[in-house]
Design a protein around this motif. Structure first.
Motif, short mmCIF file in Angstrom:
data_model
loop_
_atom_site.label_atom_id
_atom_site.label_comp_id
_atom_site.label_asym_id
_atom_site.label_seq_id
_atom_site.Cartn_x
_atom_site.Cartn_y
_atom_site.Cartn_z
N ARG A 7 0.89 -1.27 -0.05
CA ARG A 7 0.09 0.17 -0.12
C ARG A 7 0.78 1.06 -0.06
O ARG A 7 0.46 2.28 -0.81
CB ARG A 7 -1.11 -0.17 1.13
CG ARG A 7 -1.67 1.30 1.40
CD ARG A 7 -2.66 1.47 0.40
NE ARG A 7 -3.31 2.82 0.24
CZ ARG A 7 -4.52 2.81 0.49
NH1 ARG A 7 -5.36 2.11 0.54
NH2 ARG A 7 -4.92 4.45 0.75
N VAL A 8 2.01 1.17 0.67
CA VAL A 8 2.89 2.41 1.00
C VAL A 8 3.59 2.40 -0.57
O VAL A 8 3.63 3.89 -1.01
CB VAL A 8 3.95 2.28 1.89
CG1 VAL A 8 4.94 3.28 1.83
CG2 VAL A 8 3.31 2.23 3.25
N LEU A 9 3.89 1.67 -1.12
CA LEU A 9 4.70 1.53 -2.47
C LEU A 9 3.63 2.28 -3.47
O LEU A 9 4.27 2.67 -4.30
CB LEU A 9 5.25 0.09 -2.96
CG LEU A 9 6.51 -0.26 -1.84
CD1 LEU A 9 6.68 -1.67 -2.31
CD2 LEU A 9 7.63 0.73 -1.99
N LYS A 14 1.92 6.65 -7.08
CA LYS A 14 0.88 7.76 -7.27
C LYS A 14 1.49 9.20 -7.13
O LYS A 14 1.25 9.95 -7.91
CB LYS A 14 -0.21 7.52 -6.46
CG LYS A 14 -1.41 8.57 -6.48
CD LYS A 14 -2.50 8.41 -5.67
CE LYS A 14 -2.31 8.82 -4.40
NZ LYS A 14 -3.40 9.09 -3.39
N HIS A 15 2.20 9.54 -5.95
CA HIS A 15 2.97 10.59 -5.61
C HIS A 15 3.89 10.87 -6.60
O HIS A 15 4.26 12.09 -7.04
CB HIS A 15 3.39 10.87 -4.43
CG HIS A 15 2.13 11.21 -3.48
ND1 HIS A 15 1.30 12.28 -3.39
CD2 HIS A 15 1.84 10.36 -2.53
CE1 HIS A 15 0.54 12.02 -2.38
NE2 HIS A 15 0.64 10.89 -1.83
N SER A 30 4.38 16.72 -3.86
CA SER A 30 4.60 15.25 -3.83
C SER A 30 5.96 14.55 -3.62
O SER A 30 5.70 13.38 -3.00
CB SER A 30 4.41 15.08 -5.47
OG SER A 30 3.07 15.45 -5.92
N VAL A 31 6.73 15.26 -3.66
CA VAL A 31 8.26 14.73 -3.29
C VAL A 31 8.05 14.64 -1.63
O VAL A 31 8.79 13.90 -1.09
CB VAL A 31 9.32 15.70 -3.88
CG1 VAL A 31 10.54 15.22 -3.18
CG2 VAL A 31 9.43 15.60 -5.20
N ARG A 35 8.78 11.61 0.57
CA ARG A 35 9.72 11.42 1.59
C ARG A 35 9.06 10.77 3.04
O ARG A 35 9.71 9.97 3.64
CB ARG A 35 10.39 12.52 2.05
CG ARG A 35 11.54 12.70 3.16
CD ARG A 35 11.78 13.90 3.60
NE ARG A 35 12.59 14.85 2.63
CZ ARG A 35 12.60 16.09 2.65
NH1 ARG A 35 12.33 16.68 3.75
NH2 ARG A 35 13.48 16.52 1.61
N ALA A 36 7.87 11.28 3.34
CA ALA A 36 7.18 10.86 4.31
C ALA A 36 6.96 9.45 4.35
O ALA A 36 7.08 8.45 5.29
CB ALA A 36 6.07 11.51 4.65
#
Length: 87
Positions: A7-9, A14-15, A30-31, A35-36
C-alpha cells in the motif's frame, strides 16, 4: 493497525506520477509526501513489534467523573478579598 508495504509503495508511485505531471509547487508537495512515505516504510522495517499493539480502552470503561464539591468560601482573618493570589 499496520499499513502494508504494498500500500505504501502504491502511494509512492501515485505521488511520483503527480510530481512528474504537476507544476513546481505540486512537485514539491508530492516529493515531500514521498519522503514521508519512505520514512514510514523504513521505520516499519526497523521496528518489528515483538508484542501485539496495545488495544484501545473502550469509552464505557472510563472512570466516573469526580463530583463537584460545593462552592463554600473560606473566610480567614487577615484576608482582604477573593483573589487567588491572597496568602
Amino acid at each position: 493497525m499496520a499499513i502494508g508495504q504494498e500500500r505504501v509503495l502504491t502511494e509512492i508511485e501515485k505521488h511520483a506520477r503527480q510530481a512528474r505531471s504537476g507544476d513546481s509547487a505540486k512537485m514539491r508537495e508530492s516529493v515531500a509526501a514521498i519522503r514521508a512515505l519512505c520514512d514510514l516504510l523504513l521505520e516499519s522495517d526497523e521496528q518489528q513489534p515483538a508484542a501485539p499493539a496495545p488495544r484501545a480502552i473502550p469509552l464505557s470503561a472510563s472512570p466516573a467523573p469526580q463530583p463537584v464539591l460545593s462552592e463554600k468560601k473560606l473566610v480567614e482573618d487577615g484576608a482582604n478579598g477573593d483573589s487567588l493570589f491572597e496568602f
